[in-house]
Design an enzyme around this catalytic site. Structure first.
Site, PDB file in Angstrom:
ATOM      1  N   GLU A  28       0.790  -4.945  10.980  1.00 47.35           N
ATOM      2  CA  GLU A  28       0.357  -3.548  10.888  1.00 47.35           C
ATOM      3  C   GLU A  28       1.224  -2.785  11.882  1.00 47.35           C
ATOM      4  OE1 GLU A  28      -1.761  -2.319   8.779  1.00 47.35           O
ATOM      5  OE2 GLU A  28      -2.962  -4.026   8.117  1.00 47.35           O
ATOM      6  N   HIS A  42       2.724  -3.688   6.740  1.00 49.17           N
ATOM      7  CA  HIS A  42       1.740  -2.652   6.412  1.00 49.17           C
ATOM      8  C   HIS A  42       1.729  -1.659   7.566  1.00 49.17           C
ATOM      9  CE1 HIS A  42      -0.730  -4.517   3.050  1.00 49.17           C
ATOM     10  NE2 HIS A  42       0.052  -5.534   3.396  1.00 49.17           N
ATOM     11  N   HIS A  82       0.839  -1.201   0.000  1.00 47.49           N
ATOM     12  CA  HIS A  82       0.000   0.000   0.000  1.00 47.49           C
ATOM     13  C   HIS A  82       0.872   1.247   0.000  1.00 47.49           C
ATOM     14  CE1 HIS A  82      -3.392  -2.633   1.771  1.00 47.49           C
ATOM     15  NE2 HIS A  82      -3.542  -2.496   0.469  1.00 47.49           N
ATOM     16  N   GLU A 108       1.872   3.651   3.054  1.00 42.76           N
ATOM     17  CA  GLU A 108       2.297   3.017   4.303  1.00 42.76           C
ATOM     18  C   GLU A 108       3.826   3.035   4.390  1.00 42.76           C
ATOM     19  OE1 GLU A 108       0.033  -0.636   4.477  1.00 42.76           O
ATOM     20  OE2 GLU A 108      -1.854   0.464   4.239  1.00 42.76           O
TER      21      GLU A 108
HETATM   22  O1  0X9 Z   1      -6.884  -4.203   4.667  1.00 44.06           O
HETATM   23  C1  0X9 Z   1      -5.713  -4.543   4.448  1.00 44.06           C
HETATM   24  O2  0X9 Z   1      -5.287  -4.848   3.339  1.00 44.06           O
HETATM   25  C2  0X9 Z   1      -4.728  -4.575   5.628  1.00 44.06           C
HETATM   26  N1  0X9 Z   1      -4.871  -3.399   6.410  1.00 44.06           N
HETATM   27  S1  0X9 Z   1      -4.362  -1.964   5.812  1.00 44.06           S
HETATM   28  O3  0X9 Z   1      -4.803  -0.925   6.738  1.00 44.06           O
HETATM   29  N2  0X9 Z   1      -2.788  -1.921   5.796  1.00 44.06           N
HETATM   30  O4  0X9 Z   1      -4.870  -1.808   4.505  1.00 44.06           O
HETATM   31  C3  0X9 Z   1      -5.052  -5.758   6.509  1.00 44.06           C
HETATM   32  C4  0X9 Z   1      -5.134  -7.040   5.797  1.00 44.06           C
HETATM   33  C5  0X9 Z   1      -5.515  -8.113   6.744  1.00 44.06           C
HETATM   34  N3  0X9 Z   1      -6.319  -9.053   6.116  1.00 44.06           N
HETATM   35  C6  0X9 Z   1      -7.657  -9.196   6.354  1.00 44.06           C
HETATM   36  N4  0X9 Z   1      -8.296  -8.525   7.275  1.00 44.06           N
HETATM   37  N5  0X9 Z   1      -8.239 -10.078   5.604  1.00 44.06           N
HETATM   38 ZN    ZN Z   2      -1.749  -1.871   4.043  1.00 49.08          ZN
END
Ligand code: 0X9
Ligand code: ZN
Length: 442
Positions: A373, A299, A170, A173
């Site tokens: 994260e 991330h 991303h 980030e």
């Molecule tokens: O949403 C995402 O891709 C990740 N968080 S972010 O804020 N960096 O975008 C988390 C991915 C974790 N995976 C799931 N929750 N499936």
């Molecule tokens: Zn992310």
């Protein structure tokens, strides 16, 4: 092509051949739908959170009774139609600030990352090989280093375990770039003087690619001024909108929830699994690494340690995966959380999101794949652009978790039966200071 020649074919000697892309500051003319507000939504459970992720929103912050996300005023009515309670706050300028001063630490640009990895190879050519993981949508190379005391031929002969650290799926980030970059430098800098680092570097093949999404990073990165708050890659979707969410573009469970077919959504899944150059790069590399056991995708933000599944509430082994792997993931996540104090949890406990890196890596290859994260914990503490003063403490807090993955990469199942080795139980000297005060003794 066999694995060795494929890797050799990708090894790039010298930055002359590392394509940095045409115009690094080109801004596309098309109108982007930029977020204007930080939306606060009452949500007490994962079903409510998944209702929001399934509606095509990237959730940025999760608390026990509410979530937050970047959006626009028109999203308020849309979310209210789902019977959600929503408050909208205008975005604050400071949340976009990529602070920098000549003296202080600052975030690293794409060109600087590529140069630093090149320098790392130049001054340590017996340990480091600069490679390209492949090209991005706009034609930039994705720089990656291989770090090992053994040649590719030796590593293959000795069947050394392979571990892969990736940053920046991303764009915005930025800390997710710094941590793997500092880690690569740390391993090389400490090889000669730290017997445990030498042992690990000599007995594993380590790959570090700090910027999986270079186009997004270049688009978002501004030194000392406002970032763009950009998440996706920079694919032109053909309708005036840009970008696919690379962490929704992997094939495992692709498009089954928590991602969107709307091209303007921040969680746009793309036209097909692996439709994007950047995810194809990761796939091609991981597919030809049968000895890869462990993977980390960094991330930001929220301070979490996440493991599969993310696309379903099922636990590992319930319907998919090996039930024996669940306690391994849980123990690894718990052990690592003792150092960085992040919250360990299954990804979907946060919210459902399908097509992410770790579901694919574990589902397809059985790799012990984690998402970290990183800091901060909240938008109100700096969000995607925290002060660069946090770079070093964030690296320090995560050094032992990263080394722990490396230690157990030869057989992650060992975490269930073996003690954490001594060198991970004492403060690690990192050259610029001592590991974080958050550090704990086991
Ligand atoms: O949403 C995402 O891709 C990740 N968080 S972010 O804020 N960096 O975008 C988390 C991915 C974790 N995976 C799931 N929750 N499936
Ligand atoms: Zn992310």
């Amino acid at each position: 092509m066999n694995m060795m020649s494929a890797i050799r074919g990708r090894a790039l000697r010298g930055m002359a051949v590392l394509a940095l892309g045409a115009s690094t500051l080109a801004v596309n003319a098309a109108v982007e739908t930029k977020p204007t507000h930080y939306l606060e939504i009452e949500a007490h459970d994962k079903d409510t959170r998944s209702l929001v992720s399934r509606a095509g929103y990237a959730i940025d912050e999760v608390r026990s009774d509410r979530i937050f996300l970047l959006g626009r005023l028109e999203d308020v009515a849309r979310l209210e139609r789902l019977s959600l309670k929503v408050k909208a706050r205008p975005l604050q300028e400071r949340w976009f600030a990529m602070d920098a001063s000549p003296e202080a630490a600052r975030y690293t640009s794409y060109a600087e990352v590529a140069q630093q990895l090149k320098d790392l190879e130049a001054s340590n050519s017996s340990l480091v090989t600069l490679m390209s993981l492949g090209r991005s949508t706009e034609g930039r190379d994705v720089p990656m280093v291989r770090i090992s005391g053994k040649s590719i031929a030796q590593a293959e002969g000795e069947k050394l375990p392979v571990i892969f650290y990736m940053g920046c799926h991303h764009a915005r980030e930025h800390l997710s770039v710094e941590v793997p970059l500092m880690y690569a430098k740390y391993l090389v800098a400490n090889y000669a003087t730290n017997a445990d680092i030498k042992r690990l570097v000599d007995s594993r093949e380590i790959y570090v690619a700090p910027i999986i999404n270079p186009d997004g990073h270049v688009y978002d990165y501004r030194n000392g001024i406002r970032g763009q708050m950009w998440r996706k890659n920079r694919r032109a979707n053909g309708d005036g909108s840009y970008g696919v969410d690379l962490n929704r573009n992997y094939s495992w469970g692709w498009g089954t929830g928590g991602s969107d077919t709307n091209t303007r959504s921040d969680v746009y899944m793309g036209t097909a699994p692996f439709s994007e150059a950047e995810t194809q790069n990761v796939k091609a590399f991981v597919d030809m690494q049968p000895r890869m056991t462990t993977l980390l995708s960094t991330h930001t933000f929220s301070e979490l340690i996440l493991y599969p599944w993310g696309g379903t509430y099922d636990k590992i082994g319930e319907k998919q995966g090996n039930p024996a792997d669940l306690p391994v993931f849980e123990k690894m996540a718990r052990d690592m959380s003792a150092w960085n104090k992040y919250t360990p949890q299954q990804s979907s406990d946060l919210y459902i999101a399908s097509g992410d890196t770790t579901d694919w890596a574990y589902g397809t290859h059985g790799i012990f794949a984690f998402t970290f994260e990183l800091s901060p914990s909240s938008m109100f503490g700096g969000g995607f652009y925290p002060s660069p003063a946090v770079i070093e403490p964030t690296f320090n807090a995560n050094l032992k978790p990263l080394l722990y993955m490396l230690e157990f990469a030869n057989d992650p199942r060992r975490v269930l039966t073996e003690r954490i080795p001594n060198f991970l139980q004492t403060p690690v000297k990192i050259g610029v200071g001592i590991a974080s005060a958050k550090d704990v003794q086991f």
